[in-house]
Design an enzyme around this catalytic site. Structure first.
Site, PDB file in Angstrom:
ATOM      1  N   ASP A 199      33.185 -38.547  12.225  1.00  0.00           N
ATOM      2  CA  ASP A 199      34.204 -36.691  12.396  1.00  0.00           C
ATOM      3  C   ASP A 199      35.825 -36.725  12.033  1.00  0.00           C
ATOM      4  O   ASP A 199      36.276 -36.973  13.210  1.00  0.00           O
ATOM      5  CB  ASP A 199      32.904 -36.745  13.926  1.00  0.00           C
ATOM      6  N   ASP A 246      37.646 -28.345   5.650  1.00  0.00           N
ATOM      7  CA  ASP A 246      37.256 -29.227   6.580  1.00  0.00           C
ATOM      8  C   ASP A 246      35.543 -29.403   5.923  1.00  0.00           C
ATOM      9  O   ASP A 246      34.630 -28.756   5.364  1.00  0.00           O
ATOM     10  CB  ASP A 246      36.156 -27.816   7.492  1.00  0.00           C
TER      11      ASP A 246
END
Length: 400
Positions: free
Chosen positions: A98, A272
């Site tokens: 993450d 992202d």
């Protein structure tokens, strides 16, 4: 909370248009991960999941405690997991990588096994991700990413509760340190795995290179810079944007042109890995749809084109700094072998560019997600506050 430079969600490196040799690290410092589709996990299509994530990023004050990657954890179209050892002898855990959160924790599925290297700190730890959360106790323990990436005394959370997590044992948090603020009792923040690799001398620069393979499968996360064997040209760097709220994440400035026509003027957005598609401001999206002749498919939420329209599709150019990164027609379509995974028809051609949900001018007008990053190597550099991109053998591949 959201930091001033966050979301490794991933990937910036700055300033010059040439390789920076201190950032180069070869495969010995690389962690292999697996990418897989998770699009229908919550009965939501990938557009809904990506747009919800984007809206959270555009309004970071709504949930200061929740990681911006909250939607990627339980709802993202694509998730990335790696095998990480904890303890000595090490227990192997399957952890989500993450880039938008920074706490590393285990125990969602495989229980934490204490060994001689386990040290209970007595502190409690709790992180909310919006679509999931975990709470438990903090331990210090040995974390093994690879044979030459071993961290002693790493802060990890041991979950006693982890609602919303059923696809992995926990998270390997590789985001900015600021994201750990307020998550562990009695301390202001805790060093991330990247922080400790840098402070222990395992890596000379606090940077991470990310390599994806188009269509899913294996990928690589390189600590300390990038793996030059995966690039086919120089890494070009740009500084982080100063425009809010993109500046809260791995934000950059860019413009986008379809063929020779600009559809999005120079503006701020983010890079992202936790976003599956390429999202652009509504006004730019409308221009793109008009130029391609695409229609909106109600089943998938994606734009759909015919074979004849695909034959006439032009390159989508992302102008970042002094470099233009051309996404070929093949790079603009969803992998047809994965159509059924998103609720689509095997015969249809879907586009990976979609609507972010608001017109340009919000300060976060685009997200270069996985669909962009699988065609270009990317680097997130905390030390130098920059992001870098390079071409790969997949940049012009005809794989979809």
């Amino acid at each position: 909370m959201f930091p001033s430079k966050a979301l490794l969600s991933i990937l910036l490196i700055a300033l010059s248009a040439v390789d920076a040799s201190p950032l180069r690290r070869e495969a010995a410092s690389t962690l292999t991960f697996t990418a897989r589709m998770n699009a229908r996990a919550n009965n939501a299509n990938i557009v809904d999941a990506d747009r919800a994530r984007a809206q959270a990023m555009q309004h970071p004050t709504i949930s200061k405690r929740a990681s911006s990657s909250s939607f990627s954890i339980a709802s993202s179209g694509t998730v990335y997991t790696a095998q990480v050892g904890v303890g000595s002898p090490a227990t192997q855990y399957t952890l989500l990588i993450d880039t938008g959160s920074s706490n590393t924790w285990v125990g969602a599925k495989t229980p934490y096994k204490q060994t001689s290297t386990s040290v209970a700190t007595g502190n409690s730890v709790s992180v909310e991700y919006g679509s999931g959360s975990f709470s438990g106790e903090e331990y210090l323990d040995t974390v093994t990413l690879s044979s030459d990436l071993v961290i002693t005394g790493q802060s990890i959370g041991v979950a006693s509760s982890s609602p919303g997590f059923n696809i992995a044992d926990g998270i390997l948090g590789v985001g900015p340190t600021d994201l750990t603020q307020g998550t562990v009792s009695n301390v202001a923040s805790v060093p991330t795995v990247t922080d400790n690799l840098y402070s222990n001398g395992n890596i000379s620069t606090e940077a991470i290179g990310v390599y994806f393979v188009p269509g899913g499968g294996a990928g690589e996360l390189t600590f300390g810079g990038f793996d030059s064997s995966k690039t086919t040209g120089s890494v070009n760097y740009v500084p982080l944007t100063t425009t809010s709220p993109s500046s809260e994440y791995w934000g950059i400035d860019q413009s986008i042109a379809y063929g020779n026509s600009t559809i999005l003027s120079a503006t701020a957005g983010i890079v992202d890995t936790g976003t599956t598609l390429i999202l652009i401001a509504t006004d730019a999206f409308n221009k793109y749809q008009s130029a391609t002749g695409a229609t909106l498919d109600s089943n998938t939420g994606l734009l759909m084109i015919t074979s004849d329209q695909y034959a006439n599709l032009q390159t989508l150019n992302f102008n970042i700094g002094s470099t233009s990164y051309g996404l070929t027609p093949n790079g603009q379509i969803w992998p047809r072998s994965l159509n059924s995974d998103i609720g689509g028809s095997s015969d249809n051609i879907y586009l990976v560019v979609n609507d972010i949900g608001s017109n340009s001018g919000t300060g976060l007008d685009f997200i270069n997600g996985y669909s962009f990053l699988q065609r270009f190597y990317s680097v997130f550099d905390t030390t130098n506050h920059q992001v870098g991109f390079a071409t790969t053998s997949s940049t012009s591949a005809v794989s979809n």
